[in-house]
Structure formats: C-alpha cells, structure tokens
Design an enzyme around this catalytic site. Structure first.
Site, PDB file in Angstrom:
ATOM      1  N   SER A 208       6.318  22.684 -92.995  1.00  0.00           N
ATOM      2  CA  SER A 208       6.258  24.088 -93.411  1.00  0.00           C
ATOM      3  C   SER A 208       5.525  24.217 -94.753  1.00  0.00           C
ATOM      4  O   SER A 208       4.411  23.702 -94.877  1.00  0.00           O
ATOM      5  CB  SER A 208       7.675  24.653 -93.453  1.00  0.00           C
ATOM      6  OG  SER A 208       7.659  26.056 -93.401  1.00  0.00           O
ATOM      7  N   ASP A 355       5.379  28.115 -82.177  1.00  0.00           N
ATOM      8  CA  ASP A 355       5.699  28.283 -83.601  1.00  0.00           C
ATOM      9  C   ASP A 355       5.617  29.766 -83.962  1.00  0.00           C
ATOM     10  O   ASP A 355       4.560  30.391 -83.853  1.00  0.00           O
ATOM     11  CB  ASP A 355       4.746  27.463 -84.476  1.00  0.00           C
ATOM     12  CG  ASP A 355       5.231  27.361 -85.911  1.00  0.00           C
ATOM     13  OD1 ASP A 355       5.590  28.405 -86.492  1.00  0.00           O
ATOM     14  OD2 ASP A 355       5.275  26.242 -86.455  1.00  0.00           O
ATOM     15  N   HIS A 387       9.382  27.149 -84.734  1.00  0.00           N
ATOM     16  CA  HIS A 387       9.104  26.531 -86.039  1.00  0.00           C
ATOM     17  C   HIS A 387      10.293  25.708 -86.556  1.00  0.00           C
ATOM     18  O   HIS A 387      10.129  24.570 -86.979  1.00  0.00           O
ATOM     19  CB  HIS A 387       8.759  27.631 -87.040  1.00  0.00           C
ATOM     20  CG  HIS A 387       8.307  27.143 -88.377  1.00  0.00           C
ATOM     21  ND1 HIS A 387       7.017  26.730 -88.620  1.00  0.00           N
ATOM     22  CD2 HIS A 387       8.976  27.002 -89.553  1.00  0.00           C
ATOM     23  CE1 HIS A 387       6.909  26.357 -89.891  1.00  0.00           C
ATOM     24  NE2 HIS A 387       8.081  26.515 -90.476  1.00  0.00           N
TER      25      HIS A 387
END
Ligand SMILES: *[C@@H]1O[C@H](CO)[C@@H](O)[C@H](O)[C@H]1NC(C)=O
Ligand SMILES: *[C@@H]1O[C@H](CO)[C@@H](O)[C@H](O)[C@H]1NC(C)=O
Ligand SMILES: *[C@@H]1O[C@H](CO)[C@@H](O)[C@H](O)[C@H]1NC(C)=O
Ligand SMILES: *[C@@H]1O[C@H](CO)[C@@H](O)[C@H](O)[C@H]1NC(C)=O
Length: 435
Positions: A208, A355, A387
């Site tokens: 991330s 995602d 995600h």
C-alpha cells in the site's frame, strides 16, 4: 469495503501530539520513548546539511529499553538518524528503527567470517501527516501485522524507516523514496561500526503506501545511490497513479486520506502550501483550522473524522480550487510511479484484480513500462480478494521472495532477468502459519 477492513491495513496508532508529554528519559530502563515532537533526539545535530546523503548523524542503541519489547523474536533495537534529501532536492533527515533478532545470524562474536546478515527494510504505511504517529514511536506498543516477528524468526534485521520524514509528508513519494534508500545506507553503516557486521545484504518490502515508498526507492536508487546494492524489493497493493485520482476520494469512506495527502504533500512544497492556506475557508463550518486538525490525527482517526465528508467544502472555490495547475503538477510529480528512474533490483510485484483502492490497470501499465525498460520482475496478479485481503494473501509469497534474495534460495523462481507475469488464484489457507 467496510471501515473495519480498511482499518486492518493502517497502523493503529494514536497521534498523541495533543497529549501531555510523559517525563521519560530514553536511557531509563523500562520506559517509553518520548513523542517525536518532544524528543530532543529527533533533531539533526549542527552541520548536518553539509554531510552526504545516507550519513549517520545519531545512533540510539537499545532504543526500546523495555522488557520485553512487545514484538516477538526481538533481541534488541537501535535507531539511526541520518541525512537524506527532500522532494525539492534540499537536505533533510530522517529516522529508522532497527529490530535485531533474539538469535542473530551474524554478530561481532560470530565464528563464521563470511556470515552475511540479511537486512529487511520494511516500509510500514502510516497514512497520516502527524509526526507523532511515526513508526519509530508507535512500534513501542507492538506491530500491526506480525510481519516483523516473522522476519526476525528468519534471522534478519528489520529496519522500519519513518519514510514520511520529519514533516510527516504523507503522499510525497519522492522524499519517501530518498529516505528509504538512505535508511538502508545508514543501517549498513551502523551494522559495521556498532555491531561488527561486515557482510550484509539488504532487501525492501512495502504494501500500500509502504509500496509507494519502496517503488520510489528502487527507481531513485541507481542514480542517487549508485554504490548501494539492494538484493530485491517486494511491492504489493501499489497505487501507481495517484496524481489525478486523489480528488475522487472526496465524500467517500476514505476522504480522510485526501485531507492527509493535501497536508502531507504540500509540507514539501511551500508555494503550494501557501496556495492551499489562501483557499481554505478562514472561518465558519468547514474551515482551515478544522482541516489541519488532521495533522493531529493518526491515519485511522482521520478516516473516522472525515468519513464521507465532502472535502471540497473546505475550499472557498470548492472543487475548482484543487484544479489549480501548480497543485495538479505537484500531485502528478509525486504520485506517478515509473518516472523517477529505472530500477536495477530484482522485484516481486503483487496485486489483486479486484483491488478496490489501487486499480490494477495502473500497476499493469507500470510493470509493462518498467519491463520494456529492462527491469527484472516477477508479477503476480491474484484473482482473489481486494486490497486488504492481498495484504495477508501476499505475505507468504513475499517472505519466500525475500528469502530467495536475502538467503539465496529459489522458492519463487523469479527469472534471472526480464519479466514474468503469473495469474493466480491464491487465498492464504486459514490457520496456516506464515514463515
Ligand atoms: C529548497 O529548494 C528550492 C528549489 O531548489 C529552493 O528554492 C529553496 O530555497 C530550498 N529551500 C531551502 C530551505 O533550502
Ligand atoms: C555471542 O555469542 C554468545 C554465545 O553463542 C551469544 O549468546 C551472544 O548472544 C553473542 N553475542 C552477540 C552480540 O551476538
Ligand atoms: C563460508 O566460509 C566457510 C569456511 O571458510 C566455507 O566453507 C563456506 O563455503 C563459506 N560460505 C560462503 C557462502 O561463502
Ligand atoms: C472552525 O471549525 C471548528 C470545527 O467545526 C470550530 O470549532 C471552530 O470554531 C471554527 N473556527 C472558526 C474561526 O470559525
């Protein structure tokens, strides 16, 4: 996508800047470090600007001086304050915290003269413009995902840089990349001078926003630190293009990230910061003061506070104020991966098709572009999960890759050069330990 799920990938720290500082001495056993904003150690010593990037400016041994340190498999910790470079190419400094395993592989009394110590630079996303929510401070209370403990069990050192730097520049990927590179140089240097480790091999990992720092680092490194050898980098859930997507976050569950991003990135750009200040409502509802409360909040706190808030309301001219060309140019400059340089490290990139925070099409395009330019990438496209799921589902594959590059195994079969894309459907089996 629920708030609970989003929470799982942010460091669950409070930003304590408003709290009364505790009167603690860093060398007093069993005590915690003071807040970074109050800690005299978090100041660069005089003359630091004249040093070269990566220079060690301060070392704090036994930094977490409590027993036990609340992260499994930790033997000891140290912190390094080092010289780095900011987004405008000015001198800056930053801090990293290094965790050493209970059972070190190489040490000053190691019998093996050719022992090579694996060092993992682990970029933990903290998603806030609050300095006091930096990992160097927050990790005293434990780690969010158990990944440091697993790396320590493998015998590696784990270095966790405060890659947002002393201004907590959330979203500013250039400074994050420089700091990540310099943190590795600084840790390698301290390994030698303070711990007798002559042979070390370093790798990087981030998910991330930690992936953004890692990706920027491997792009910048060849020109910025040509002598630094990085064995490999694992990059998951990367947001490869955030420049124009930021404003889309307004009035969503993650609207807080937009506020943090505007504050964080403009902390590196004085002119754009001035512009933002001139466009925020001075008083009344949705005013400038309230907007900047975000820099006293952790990532999680600001998500709660600004959940579904239309951030454009804070601006005198609404959405149009954020369309200013200088502001757009700044976000595009900082938020577009692939333009900082050509990585020369072995990479493992992993992403899910579904995602929901960082569209895979941007990572597809980035990987294709880097591969055309000669990168060496194993790219996993997972057909399972979103995600936050991939944070867990990518963990074992990341450790396997990091083991390959740090310890010389070949579990992941990364090609010797060039790129390989693998489509897979992988869910980490429930209850199966990650090693
Ligand atoms: C930082 O860099 C910019 C652009 O090169 C320059 O204009 C500015 O004066 C520098 N700021 C500091 C504090 O050195
Ligand atoms: C030195 O060796 C001893 C015995 O193997 C070990 O217990 C100790 O942790 C080592 N010291 C360091 C600094 O690694
Ligand atoms: C390390 O040194 C030992 C003894 O000199 C040797 O047997 C071994 O092959 C060396 N290992 C590596 C990885 O070079
Ligand atoms: C700004 O907004 C905050 C939060 O709503 C409020 O407490 C404060 O009084 C406002 N300030 C001004 C100057 O209007």
């Amino acid at each position: 996508m629920t708030m609970t799920l989003i929470a799982s990938f942010f460091l669950l720290l409070n930003c304590l800047a408003l709290a009364e500082p505790q009167a603690v001495a860093a060398d007093d056993p069993g005590t915690y470090l003071p807040l970074p904003s109050w800690d005299p150690w978090y100041r660069a010593p005089e003359g630091w600007q004249a040093t070269t990037p990566g220079t060690v400016l301060r070392v704090r041994q036994h930094a977490y001086n409590m027993t036990p340190i609340p992260i499994l498999n930790v033997g000891d910790t140290f912190q390094v304050l080092f010289r780095s470079t900011d987004s405008l190419d000015n001198a800056t400094w930053a801090v990293t915290t290094v965790f050493m395993p209970k059972n070190p592989r190489c040490s000053s009394n190691s019998t093996s003269s050719n022992c090579t110590q694996g060092i993992l630079s682990y970029q933990l996303p903290y998603d806030t413009s609050c300095l006091d929510a930096s990992p160097s401070f927050g990790l005293q209370w434990g780690e969010p995902y158990g990944e440091i403990a697993i790396a320590l069990a493998r015998g590696w050192w784990v270095s966790v840089p405060d890659f947002e730097g002393p201004l907590a520049s959330y979203g500013a990927n250039i400074v994050a990349g420089y700091i990540t590179v310099d943190s590795v140089r600084a840790v390698l240097s301290v390994a030698d001078t303070h711990y007798g480790v002559k042979n070390a091999r370093a790798a990087m990992w981030g998910y991330s926003n930690g992936a953004s720092a890692t990706e920027a680092a491997v792009e910048l490194a060849p020109k910025y630190a040509p002598d630094l050898h990085i064995a490999g980098a694992a990059i998951g859930g990367l947001a490869a293009v955030v420049g124009t997507a930021g404003p889309l976050l307004t009035a969503t569950q993650v609207a807080g990230l937009l506020v943090q991003g505007i504050i964080g990135v403009t902390s590196q750009y004085p002119e754009q910061r001035q512009y933002i200040l001139s466009r925020l409502n001075p008083s009344g509802p949705y005013n400038a003061t309230e907007f900047f409360w975000a820099s006293y909040m952790s990532g999680w706190q600001s998500l709660l506070y600004f959940c579904y808030v239309d951030i454009f309301e804070y601006f005198i001219g609404g959405k149009d104020d954020l369309d200013h060309p200088d502001l757009r140019a700044m976000f595009i400059r900082e938020g577009t991966m692939g333009q900082f340089g050509d990585p020369n490290v072995k990479m493992f990139v992993y992403h899910t098709l579904e995602d929901d925070m960082a569209p895979i099409k941007d990572t597809d395009a980035l990987v294709a572009s880097l591969c055309e330019r000669g990168s060496n990438i194993l790219y996993h496209r997972n057909h399972w999960g979103g995600h936050n799921d991939e944070l867990t589902n990518g963990r074992q594959r990341s450790f396997d890759f990091l083991g390959d590059v740090l310890d010389g195994s070949d579990v992941m079969k990364v090609p010797g050069s060039g790129c390989k894309t693998v489509d897979l459907t992988f869910m980490q089996p429930y209850g199966k330990p990650i090693v």
